[in-house]
Motif scaffolding. Structure first.
Motif, PDB file in Angstrom:
ATOM      1  N   UNK A 157       0.677  -1.045  -0.128  1.00 54.61           N
ATOM      2  CA  UNK A 157      -0.014   0.010   0.019  1.00 54.61           C
ATOM      3  C   UNK A 157       0.972   1.420  -0.022  1.00 54.61           C
ATOM      4  N   UNK A 158       2.072   1.384   0.836  1.00 54.62           N
ATOM      5  CA  UNK A 158       2.722   2.672   0.823  1.00 54.62           C
ATOM      6  C   UNK A 158       3.413   2.521  -0.697  1.00 54.62           C
ATOM      7  N   UNK A 159       4.091   1.518  -0.891  1.00 56.08           N
ATOM      8  CA  UNK A 159       4.899   1.839  -2.404  1.00 56.08           C
ATOM      9  C   UNK A 159       3.539   2.001  -3.433  1.00 56.08           C
ATOM     10  N   UNK A 160       2.448   1.586  -3.644  1.00 60.54           N
ATOM     11  CA  UNK A 160       1.409   2.095  -4.376  1.00 60.54           C
ATOM     12  C   UNK A 160       1.039   3.554  -4.166  1.00 60.54           C
ATOM     13  N   UNK A 161       0.914   3.932  -3.049  1.00 57.77           N
ATOM     14  CA  UNK A 161       0.680   5.367  -2.770  1.00 57.77           C
ATOM     15  C   UNK A 161       1.702   6.193  -3.299  1.00 57.77           C
ATOM     16  N   UNK A 162       2.931   5.933  -2.900  1.00 58.45           N
ATOM     17  CA  UNK A 162       4.132   6.744  -3.335  1.00 58.45           C
ATOM     18  C   UNK A 162       4.128   6.815  -4.765  1.00 58.45           C
ATOM     19  N   UNK A 163       3.992   5.853  -5.541  1.00 58.63           N
ATOM     20  CA  UNK A 163       3.837   5.665  -6.920  1.00 58.63           C
ATOM     21  C   UNK A 163       2.790   6.480  -7.762  1.00 58.63           C
ATOM     22  N   UNK A 164       1.726   6.544  -7.034  1.00 60.01           N
ATOM     23  CA  UNK A 164       0.562   7.159  -7.294  1.00 60.01           C
ATOM     24  C   UNK A 164       0.673   8.798  -7.267  1.00 60.01           C
ATOM     25  N   UNK A 165       1.349   9.031  -5.896  1.00 54.93           N
ATOM     26  CA  UNK A 165       1.360  10.524  -5.831  1.00 54.93           C
ATOM     27  C   UNK A 165       2.607  11.042  -6.354  1.00 54.93           C
ATOM     28  N   UNK A 166       3.465  10.489  -6.784  1.00 51.88           N
ATOM     29  CA  UNK A 166       4.556  10.731  -7.753  1.00 51.88           C
ATOM     30  C   UNK A 166       4.085  11.025  -9.040  1.00 51.88           C
ATOM     31  N   UNK A 167       2.779  10.649  -9.291  1.00 52.62           N
ATOM     32  CA  UNK A 167       2.452  10.844 -10.848  1.00 52.62           C
ATOM     33  C   UNK A 167       2.942   9.853 -11.706  1.00 52.62           C
ATOM     34  N   UNK A 168       3.576   8.781 -11.351  1.00 54.03           N
ATOM     35  CA  UNK A 168       3.562   7.652 -12.322  1.00 54.03           C
ATOM     36  C   UNK A 168       2.569   6.776 -12.481  1.00 54.03           C
ATOM     37  N   UNK A 169       2.359   6.705 -13.821  1.00 50.01           N
ATOM     38  CA  UNK A 169       0.846   5.900 -14.012  1.00 50.01           C
ATOM     39  C   UNK A 169       1.385   4.806 -14.677  1.00 50.01           C
ATOM     40  N   UNK A 170       0.736   3.755 -14.366  1.00 53.46           N
ATOM     41  CA  UNK A 170       1.115   2.205 -14.937  1.00 53.46           C
ATOM     42  C   UNK A 170       1.385   2.223 -16.374  1.00 53.46           C
ATOM     43  N   UNK A 171       0.638   2.837 -17.167  1.00 58.18           N
ATOM     44  CA  UNK A 171       0.713   2.997 -18.750  1.00 58.18           C
ATOM     45  C   UNK A 171       2.250   3.421 -18.962  1.00 58.18           C
ATOM     46  N   UNK A 172       2.805   4.067 -18.279  1.00 56.02           N
ATOM     47  CA  UNK A 172       4.026   4.585 -18.670  1.00 56.02           C
ATOM     48  C   UNK A 172       5.208   3.674 -18.433  1.00 56.02           C
ATOM     49  N   UNK A 173       5.032   2.537 -17.636  1.00 57.19           N
ATOM     50  CA  UNK A 173       6.012   1.692 -17.748  1.00 57.19           C
ATOM     51  C   UNK A 173       6.204   0.455 -18.662  1.00 57.19           C
ATOM     52  N   UNK A 174       7.325   0.326 -19.205  1.00 60.76           N
ATOM     53  CA  UNK A 174       7.419  -0.498 -20.378  1.00 60.76           C
ATOM     54  C   UNK A 174       7.166  -1.991 -20.183  1.00 60.76           C
ATOM     55  N   UNK A 175       7.582  -2.161 -18.908  1.00 58.26           N
ATOM     56  CA  UNK A 175       7.515  -3.749 -18.544  1.00 58.26           C
ATOM     57  C   UNK A 175       5.915  -4.035 -18.159  1.00 58.26           C
ATOM     58  N   UNK A 176       5.109  -3.219 -18.120  1.00 63.29           N
ATOM     59  CA  UNK A 176       3.633  -3.498 -17.583  1.00 63.29           C
ATOM     60  C   UNK A 176       2.785  -3.616 -18.803  1.00 63.29           C
ATOM     61  N   UNK A 177       3.365  -3.889 -20.108  1.00 68.42           N
ATOM     62  CA  UNK A 177       2.526  -3.877 -21.268  1.00 68.42           C
ATOM     63  C   UNK A 177       1.344  -5.190 -21.233  1.00 68.42           C
ATOM     64  N   UNK A 178       1.771  -6.159 -20.393  1.00 67.63           N
ATOM     65  CA  UNK A 178       0.805  -7.376 -20.276  1.00 67.63           C
ATOM     66  C   UNK A 178      -0.483  -6.636 -19.440  1.00 67.63           C
ATOM     67  N   UNK A 179      -0.354  -5.763 -18.545  1.00 65.33           N
ATOM     68  CA  UNK A 179      -1.347  -5.236 -17.715  1.00 65.33           C
ATOM     69  C   UNK A 179      -2.423  -4.528 -18.352  1.00 65.33           C
ATOM     70  N   UNK A 180      -2.061  -3.938 -19.402  1.00 61.83           N
ATOM     71  CA  UNK A 180      -3.212  -2.909 -20.340  1.00 61.83           C
ATOM     72  C   UNK A 180      -3.291  -3.428 -21.825  1.00 61.83           C
TER      73      UNK A 180
END
Length: 125
Positions: A79-102
């Motif tokens: 939860x803390x890691x997800x919160x930090x990534x969210x509030x830093x503005x890093x969206x999951x679509x910007x991450x190259x290795x998460x192509x399987x997710x979307x």
């Protein structure tokens, strides 16, 4: 009119933040379970040893205390890691290795490379 549009934008932004947080939570939890399996085994081993040590001090609730602490530690870390990534503005679509997710396919190599090619492809007769 302007206040109605700003309220609508705030609602849209908050929904995007919540969606991003939930996607990060799901992704990090899956990565912890799948990729972090050796870490989970190590935590279970340390937890077993810690519960054996604590059994002599508090015999009734040592296992419950250790198991609850390890589970709480994992949940809070995700939860803390997800919160930090969210509030830093890093969206999951910007991450190259998460192509399987979307649902994006990875580009496969279109030319076939045979195992003997590095040895024989440059030979000219």
């Amino acid at each position: 009119m302007v206040s109605a549009q700003s309220a609508n934008l705030e609602k849209t932004y908050s929904l995007l933040v919540i969606k991003s947080f939930l996607i990060w939570t799901f992704t990090l939890a899956v990565c912890l379970l799948v990729v972090g399996f050796p870490l989970v085994v190590l935590m279970a081993t340390v937890g077993c040893l810690l519960s054996i040590v604590l059994q002599s001090v508090m015999p009734v609730s040592a296992v419950l205390l250790v198991a609850g602490g390890l589970i709480m530690f994992n949940v809070m870390a995700v939860l803390i890691a997800a919160g930090v990534l969210t509030f830093k503005g890093v969206h999951p679509t910007e991450i190259k290795w998460l192509s399987w997710l979307h649902g994006e396919e990875e580009q496969l190599q279109s030319t076939t490379v045979y195992a003997s090619c590095p040895l024989t492809c440059d030979i000219k007769l």
